[in-house]
Design a protein around this motif. Structure first.
Motif, short mmCIF file in Angstrom:
data_model
loop_
_atom_site.label_atom_id
_atom_site.label_comp_id
_atom_site.label_asym_id
_atom_site.label_seq_id
_atom_site.Cartn_x
_atom_site.Cartn_y
_atom_site.Cartn_z
N THR A 7 0.84 -1.19 0.00
CA THR A 7 0.00 0.00 0.00
C THR A 7 0.88 1.24 0.00
N ALA A 8 2.12 1.12 0.58
CA ALA A 8 3.03 2.25 0.57
C ALA A 8 3.61 2.39 -0.83
N ALA A 9 3.96 3.64 -1.18
CA ALA A 9 4.60 3.85 -2.49
C ALA A 9 5.88 3.03 -2.50
N ALA A 10 6.08 2.25 -3.56
CA ALA A 10 7.24 1.36 -3.62
C ALA A 10 8.46 2.12 -4.10
N PRO A 11 9.60 1.95 -3.41
CA PRO A 11 10.80 2.60 -3.91
C PRO A 11 11.30 1.88 -5.15
N VAL A 12 11.99 2.61 -6.00
CA VAL A 12 12.62 1.98 -7.16
C VAL A 12 13.91 1.34 -6.68
N VAL A 13 14.03 0.05 -6.92
CA VAL A 13 15.24 -0.66 -6.48
C VAL A 13 15.81 -1.46 -7.65
N SER A 14 17.10 -1.74 -7.58
CA SER A 14 17.73 -2.57 -8.62
C SER A 14 17.36 -4.03 -8.39
N ASP A 15 17.66 -4.89 -9.35
CA ASP A 15 17.41 -6.32 -9.18
C ASP A 15 18.20 -6.85 -7.99
N TYR A 16 19.44 -6.37 -7.84
CA TYR A 16 20.26 -6.77 -6.69
C TYR A 16 19.55 -6.39 -5.38
N GLN A 17 19.10 -5.15 -5.29
CA GLN A 17 18.44 -4.72 -4.05
C GLN A 17 17.17 -5.53 -3.80
N GLN A 18 16.49 -5.89 -4.88
CA GLN A 18 15.29 -6.71 -4.69
C GLN A 18 15.65 -8.07 -4.09
N SER A 19 16.78 -8.64 -4.49
CA SER A 19 17.19 -9.93 -3.94
C SER A 19 17.55 -9.78 -2.46
N VAL A 20 18.13 -8.65 -2.10
CA VAL A 20 18.44 -8.38 -0.69
C VAL A 20 17.14 -8.22 0.10
N ALA A 21 16.20 -7.48 -0.46
CA ALA A 21 14.90 -7.30 0.20
C ALA A 21 14.22 -8.65 0.41
N ASP A 22 14.31 -9.52 -0.58
CA ASP A 22 13.69 -10.85 -0.45
C ASP A 22 14.32 -11.62 0.72
N TYR A 23 15.64 -11.53 0.85
CA TYR A 23 16.33 -12.21 1.96
C TYR A 23 15.74 -11.72 3.29
N TRP A 24 15.67 -10.40 3.47
CA TRP A 24 15.22 -9.86 4.77
C TRP A 24 13.72 -10.02 4.97
N ASN A 25 12.98 -10.09 3.88
CA ASN A 25 11.53 -10.33 4.02
C ASN A 25 11.26 -11.72 4.59
N HIS A 26 12.22 -12.64 4.42
CA HIS A 26 12.00 -14.01 4.88
C HIS A 26 12.85 -14.39 6.08
N GLU A 27 13.72 -13.51 6.52
CA GLU A 27 14.67 -13.83 7.59
C GLU A 27 13.95 -13.93 8.93
N LYS A 28 14.21 -15.06 9.65
CA LYS A 28 13.59 -15.23 10.97
C LYS A 28 14.60 -15.90 11.91
N ASN A 29 15.86 -15.50 11.86
CA ASN A 29 16.88 -16.17 12.68
C ASN A 29 16.60 -15.98 14.17
N PRO A 30 16.58 -17.09 14.93
CA PRO A 30 16.40 -16.95 16.38
C PRO A 30 17.44 -16.01 17.00
N VAL A 31 18.65 -15.94 16.41
CA VAL A 31 19.67 -15.07 16.99
C VAL A 31 19.24 -13.60 16.93
N ASN A 32 18.30 -13.29 16.08
CA ASN A 32 17.76 -11.93 16.05
C ASN A 32 16.43 -11.83 16.82
N LEU A 33 15.54 -12.78 16.57
CA LEU A 33 14.21 -12.69 17.19
C LEU A 33 14.24 -12.95 18.69
N ARG A 34 14.97 -13.97 19.11
CA ARG A 34 14.97 -14.29 20.55
C ARG A 34 15.71 -13.23 21.36
#
Ligand code: GPP
Ligand code: MG
Length: 289
Positions: free
Chosen positions: A10-37
Protein backbone atom coordinates in the motif's frame (compact mmCIF):
# COMPACT_ATOMS: atom_id res chain seq x y z
CA UNK A 1 20.97 0.30 -15.38
CA UNK A 2 18.00 -2.03 -14.95
CA UNK A 3 15.51 -0.90 -12.36
CA UNK A 4 12.32 -2.52 -11.29
CA UNK A 5 9.25 -1.63 -9.27
CA UNK A 6 7.77 -5.11 -8.92
CA UNK A 7 6.31 -4.85 -5.47
CA UNK A 8 2.87 -5.01 -4.02
CA UNK A 9 2.37 -2.74 -1.05
CA UNK A 10 0.00 0.00 0.00
CA UNK A 11 3.03 2.25 0.57
CA UNK A 12 4.60 3.85 -2.49
CA UNK A 13 7.24 1.36 -3.62
CA UNK A 14 10.80 2.60 -3.91
CA UNK A 15 12.62 1.98 -7.16
CA UNK A 16 15.24 -0.66 -6.48
CA UNK A 17 17.73 -2.57 -8.62
CA UNK A 18 17.41 -6.32 -9.18
CA UNK A 19 20.26 -6.77 -6.69
CA UNK A 20 18.44 -4.72 -4.05
CA UNK A 21 15.29 -6.71 -4.69
CA UNK A 22 17.19 -9.93 -3.94
CA UNK A 23 18.44 -8.38 -0.69
CA UNK A 24 14.90 -7.30 0.20
CA UNK A 25 13.69 -10.85 -0.45
CA UNK A 26 16.33 -12.21 1.96
CA UNK A 27 15.22 -9.86 4.77
CA UNK A 28 11.53 -10.33 4.02
CA UNK A 29 12.00 -14.01 4.88
CA UNK A 30 14.67 -13.83 7.59
CA UNK A 31 13.59 -15.23 10.97
CA UNK A 32 16.88 -16.17 12.68
CA UNK A 33 16.40 -16.95 16.38
CA UNK A 34 19.67 -15.07 16.99
CA UNK A 35 17.76 -11.93 16.05
CA UNK A 36 14.21 -12.69 17.19
CA UNK A 37 14.97 -14.29 20.55
CA UNK A 38 17.41 -11.51 21.46
CA UNK A 39 14.84 -8.87 20.54
CA UNK A 40 12.21 -10.57 22.68
CA UNK A 41 14.34 -9.80 25.77
CA UNK A 42 13.13 -6.18 25.87
CA UNK A 43 11.57 -5.31 22.49
CA UNK A 44 14.72 -3.76 20.98
CA UNK A 45 15.21 -5.89 17.85
CA UNK A 46 18.71 -5.35 16.47
CA UNK A 47 20.42 -6.42 13.25
CA UNK A 48 24.00 -5.85 14.23
CA UNK A 49 26.67 -7.56 16.28
CA UNK A 50 27.86 -6.96 19.83
CA UNK A 51 30.86 -5.39 21.54
CA UNK A 52 32.48 -5.64 24.95
CA UNK A 53 33.67 -8.29 27.37
CA UNK A 54 31.58 -11.42 27.79
CA UNK A 55 30.38 -12.66 31.15
CA UNK A 56 31.38 -16.28 30.57
CA UNK A 57 29.53 -17.41 33.70
CA UNK A 58 26.37 -17.57 31.55
CA UNK A 59 27.62 -20.92 30.21
CA UNK A 60 27.83 -22.33 33.73
CA UNK A 61 24.90 -23.18 35.97
CA UNK A 62 21.72 -25.14 35.15
CA UNK A 63 21.64 -26.39 31.56
CA UNK A 64 17.90 -25.82 31.11
CA UNK A 65 18.33 -22.06 31.57
CA UNK A 66 21.66 -21.71 29.70
CA UNK A 67 19.97 -20.47 26.54
CA UNK A 68 18.09 -17.76 28.41
CA UNK A 69 21.29 -16.55 30.05
CA UNK A 70 23.26 -16.66 26.79
CA UNK A 71 20.53 -14.81 24.87
CA UNK A 72 20.44 -12.06 27.51
CA UNK A 73 24.23 -11.75 27.36
CA UNK A 74 24.40 -11.58 23.53
CA UNK A 75 21.60 -9.02 23.61
CA UNK A 76 23.43 -6.94 26.23
CA UNK A 77 26.47 -6.81 23.91
CA UNK A 78 24.36 -5.82 20.89
CA UNK A 79 22.68 -3.09 22.97
CA UNK A 80 26.13 -1.82 24.01
CA UNK A 81 26.99 -1.51 20.31
CA UNK A 82 23.81 0.51 19.64
CA UNK A 83 24.58 2.80 22.58
CA UNK A 84 28.13 3.37 21.31
CA UNK A 85 26.77 4.39 17.93
CA UNK A 86 24.32 6.80 19.61
CA UNK A 87 27.21 8.26 21.67
CA UNK A 88 28.79 9.37 18.39
CA UNK A 89 25.72 11.18 17.04
CA UNK A 90 26.81 14.23 19.04
CA UNK A 91 24.48 16.78 20.63
CA UNK A 92 21.01 15.98 19.34
CA UNK A 93 18.10 18.16 20.54
CA UNK A 94 14.47 17.00 20.93
CA UNK A 95 13.47 19.14 17.94
CA UNK A 96 16.10 17.53 15.68
CA UNK A 97 15.43 14.74 13.24
CA UNK A 98 17.52 11.57 12.72
CA UNK A 99 17.63 8.98 9.96
CA UNK A 100 18.26 5.29 10.69
CA UNK A 101 19.29 4.16 7.23
CA UNK A 102 18.86 0.41 6.83
CA UNK A 103 16.84 0.19 10.04
CA UNK A 104 16.13 -3.54 10.11
CA UNK A 105 13.49 -4.33 12.74
CA UNK A 106 13.90 -0.84 14.22
CA UNK A 107 15.84 -1.39 17.46
CA UNK A 108 18.39 1.34 16.77
CA UNK A 109 15.72 3.92 15.98
CA UNK A 110 14.02 3.21 19.31
CA UNK A 111 17.34 3.46 21.17
CA UNK A 112 18.05 6.87 19.60
CA UNK A 113 14.55 8.15 20.33
CA UNK A 114 14.80 7.00 23.94
CA UNK A 115 18.10 8.83 24.31
CA UNK A 116 17.35 12.10 22.48
CA UNK A 117 13.55 12.34 22.53
CA UNK A 118 13.62 13.48 18.91
CA UNK A 119 11.92 12.39 15.74
CA UNK A 120 13.55 9.37 14.10
CA UNK A 121 12.82 8.02 10.63
CA UNK A 122 13.90 4.46 9.87
CA UNK A 123 14.12 3.18 6.30
CA UNK A 124 14.45 -0.27 4.79
CA UNK A 125 13.74 -1.88 1.42
CA UNK A 126 12.15 -4.87 3.22
CA UNK A 127 8.38 -4.56 3.69
CA UNK A 128 8.49 -7.17 6.45
CA UNK A 129 11.10 -5.25 8.41
CA UNK A 130 9.29 -1.93 8.01
CA UNK A 131 6.01 -3.44 9.22
CA UNK A 132 7.72 -5.21 12.15
CA UNK A 133 9.57 -2.05 13.22
CA UNK A 134 6.39 0.03 13.00
CA UNK A 135 4.62 -2.44 15.33
CA UNK A 136 7.39 -2.09 17.91
CA UNK A 137 7.15 1.72 17.86
CA UNK A 138 3.38 1.45 18.26
CA UNK A 139 3.72 -1.00 21.17
CA UNK A 140 6.00 1.49 22.92
CA UNK A 141 3.61 4.36 22.19
CA UNK A 142 6.29 6.30 20.31
CA UNK A 143 4.90 5.90 16.79
CA UNK A 144 4.17 9.64 16.63
CA UNK A 145 7.91 10.30 16.76
CA UNK A 146 9.52 7.12 15.41
CA UNK A 147 8.33 6.28 11.91
CA UNK A 148 9.37 3.57 9.52
CA UNK A 149 9.28 3.80 5.76
CA UNK A 150 9.79 1.51 2.79
CA UNK A 151 12.51 3.50 1.07
CA UNK A 152 15.77 3.10 -0.80
CA UNK A 153 18.71 4.61 1.09
CA UNK A 154 20.30 5.66 -2.21
CA UNK A 155 17.29 7.75 -3.15
CA UNK A 156 15.26 8.43 -0.01
CA UNK A 157 12.93 11.14 -1.28
CA UNK A 158 13.31 13.08 2.00
CA UNK A 159 13.78 16.83 1.89
CA UNK A 160 17.32 18.23 1.46
CA UNK A 161 19.06 19.38 4.66
CA UNK A 162 16.31 17.98 6.88
CA UNK A 163 18.40 15.68 9.13
CA UNK A 164 20.70 16.50 12.04
CA UNK A 165 22.10 12.99 11.98
CA UNK A 166 22.14 9.90 9.77
CA UNK A 167 23.55 6.48 10.56
CA UNK A 168 24.10 3.07 9.01
CA UNK A 169 24.50 0.24 11.48
CA UNK A 170 26.00 -2.56 9.39
CA UNK A 171 24.18 -1.79 6.19
CA UNK A 172 26.70 0.07 4.00
CA UNK A 173 27.93 -3.24 2.53
CA UNK A 174 24.68 -3.43 0.55
CA UNK A 175 25.25 -0.25 -1.42
CA UNK A 176 27.65 1.73 -3.57
CA UNK A 177 29.31 4.21 -1.18
CA UNK A 178 29.59 7.00 -3.73
CA UNK A 179 25.83 6.95 -4.33
CA UNK A 180 25.12 6.57 -0.60
CA UNK A 181 27.26 9.46 0.60
CA UNK A 182 26.01 11.64 -2.24
CA UNK A 183 22.49 11.15 -0.85
CA UNK A 184 23.66 11.88 2.73
CA UNK A 185 25.47 15.07 1.69
CA UNK A 186 22.07 16.15 0.40
CA UNK A 187 20.01 14.99 3.40
CA UNK A 188 22.24 16.24 6.22
CA UNK A 189 22.08 19.82 7.43
CA UNK A 190 25.40 21.65 7.42
CA UNK A 191 27.24 20.59 10.61
CA UNK A 192 25.15 17.42 10.81
CA UNK A 193 26.68 14.12 11.81
CA UNK A 194 27.00 10.83 9.97
CA UNK A 195 27.91 7.62 11.84
CA UNK A 196 28.51 4.15 10.53
CA UNK A 197 29.50 0.92 12.21
CA UNK A 198 30.64 -1.47 9.56
CA UNK A 199 32.66 -4.52 8.68
CA UNK A 200 35.26 -3.61 6.07
CA UNK A 201 38.13 -5.47 4.50
CA UNK A 202 41.59 -4.38 5.44
CA UNK A 203 43.53 -2.72 2.61
CA UNK A 204 46.79 -3.84 4.16
CA UNK A 205 45.72 -7.48 3.66
CA UNK A 206 45.26 -6.89 -0.06
CA UNK A 207 41.95 -7.88 -1.64
CA UNK A 208 39.04 -9.74 0.08
CA UNK A 209 40.14 -12.92 1.89
CA UNK A 210 38.32 -16.24 1.53
CA UNK A 211 36.49 -15.42 4.80
CA UNK A 212 35.39 -11.98 3.60
CA UNK A 213 34.11 -13.60 0.41
CA UNK A 214 32.23 -16.20 2.48
CA UNK A 215 30.58 -13.45 4.54
CA UNK A 216 29.59 -11.68 1.31
CA UNK A 217 27.99 -14.86 0.00
CA UNK A 218 26.24 -15.56 3.32
CA UNK A 219 24.44 -12.20 3.45
CA UNK A 220 24.41 -11.33 -0.30
CA UNK A 221 26.50 -8.25 0.40
CA UNK A 222 29.69 -6.63 -0.91
CA UNK A 223 32.05 -5.66 1.91
CA UNK A 224 34.04 -2.54 0.97
CA UNK A 225 37.70 -1.89 1.69
CA UNK A 226 38.43 0.48 4.59
CA UNK A 227 39.91 3.01 2.14
CA UNK A 228 36.63 3.34 0.22
CA UNK A 229 34.88 4.85 3.25
CA UNK A 230 37.38 7.68 3.61
CA UNK A 231 37.68 8.32 -0.11
CA UNK A 232 33.92 8.53 -0.61
CA UNK A 233 33.39 10.62 2.52
CA UNK A 234 36.02 13.09 1.31
CA UNK A 235 34.27 13.19 -2.07
CA UNK A 236 30.91 13.97 -0.45
CA UNK A 237 31.53 16.71 2.14
CA UNK A 238 31.78 14.25 5.04
CA UNK A 239 34.84 14.90 7.23
CA UNK A 240 35.72 12.13 9.71
CA UNK A 241 35.76 13.23 13.34
CA UNK A 242 36.21 9.80 15.01
CA UNK A 243 37.43 6.43 13.81
CA UNK A 244 37.26 3.56 16.30
CA UNK A 245 38.58 0.10 15.50
CA UNK A 246 36.11 -2.20 17.27
CA UNK A 247 37.66 -5.43 15.97
CA UNK A 248 39.08 -6.56 19.31
CA UNK A 249 35.88 -5.50 21.10
CA UNK A 250 33.61 -7.63 18.91
CA UNK A 251 35.61 -10.89 19.04
CA UNK A 252 34.22 -11.97 22.46
CA UNK A 253 30.64 -11.59 21.12
CA UNK A 254 31.45 -13.97 18.26
CA UNK A 255 33.14 -16.43 20.60
CA UNK A 256 30.04 -16.59 22.79
CA UNK A 257 27.71 -16.72 19.78
CA UNK A 258 29.75 -19.64 18.35
CA UNK A 259 29.21 -21.58 21.57
CA UNK A 260 25.48 -20.85 21.72
CA UNK A 261 22.53 -22.82 20.36
CA UNK A 262 21.69 -19.72 18.25
CA UNK A 263 24.77 -19.96 16.04
CA UNK A 264 23.88 -19.56 12.36
CA UNK A 265 27.06 -21.15 10.94
CA UNK A 266 28.93 -17.94 10.04
CA UNK A 267 30.60 -17.51 13.45
CA UNK A 268 33.93 -19.24 12.76
CA UNK A 269 34.28 -17.34 9.51
CA UNK A 270 33.97 -13.99 11.33
CA UNK A 271 36.42 -15.11 13.99
CA UNK A 272 39.00 -16.26 11.42
CA UNK A 273 38.56 -13.08 9.34
CA UNK A 274 39.07 -10.83 12.37
CA UNK A 275 42.01 -12.84 13.65
CA UNK A 276 43.88 -13.16 10.33
CA UNK A 277 43.76 -9.39 9.84
CA UNK A 278 41.70 -9.43 6.64
CA UNK A 279 38.57 -7.91 8.15
CA UNK A 280 37.91 -5.07 10.57
CA UNK A 281 34.91 -3.85 12.57
CA UNK A 282 34.98 -0.04 12.47
CA UNK A 283 33.01 2.92 13.73
CA UNK A 284 33.41 6.07 11.67
CA UNK A 285 31.76 9.37 12.59
CA UNK A 286 31.90 12.31 10.21
CA UNK A 287 30.66 15.90 10.05
CA UNK A 288 28.80 17.23 7.05
CA UNK A 289 30.59 20.42 6.00
C1 GPP B 1 23.81 -8.21 10.85
O1 GPP B 1 22.52 -8.53 10.66
C2 GPP B 1 24.42 -7.46 9.71
C3 GPP B 1 24.45 -7.84 8.44
C4 GPP B 1 23.76 -9.02 7.95
C5 GPP B 1 25.20 -7.14 7.40
C6 GPP B 1 26.56 -7.71 7.18
C7 GPP B 1 27.46 -7.19 8.23
C8 GPP B 1 28.78 -7.22 8.21
C9 GPP B 1 29.58 -6.59 9.31
C10 GPP B 1 29.55 -7.82 7.11
P1 GPP B 1 21.81 -9.69 11.50
O2 GPP B 1 21.83 -9.37 12.96
O3 GPP B 1 20.48 -9.86 10.88
O4 GPP B 1 22.73 -10.96 11.21
P2 GPP B 1 22.62 -12.36 11.96
O5 GPP B 1 21.32 -12.98 11.56
O6 GPP B 1 23.83 -13.13 11.47
O7 GPP B 1 22.68 -12.05 13.43
MG1 MG C 1 21.90 -10.61 14.55
Amino acid sequence: MTVTTRRSSTAAAPVVSDYQQSVADYWNHEKNPVNLRLGEVDGFYHHHYGIGDVDWSVLEGPEDTRDVRTIAELHRLECAQAELLADHLGAVAPEDRLLDSGCGRGGGSLVAHERFGCRVDGISISETQVAFAARQAEKRGVDGKVRFHLRNMLDTGFESGSFRGVWNNESTMYVDLSLLFGEYARLLARGGRYVTITGCYNDTYGLPSREVSTINAHYICDIHPRSAYFREMANHRLVPVSVVDLTAATIPYWELRAKSSLATGIEDTFLTAYKNGSFQYLLIAADRI
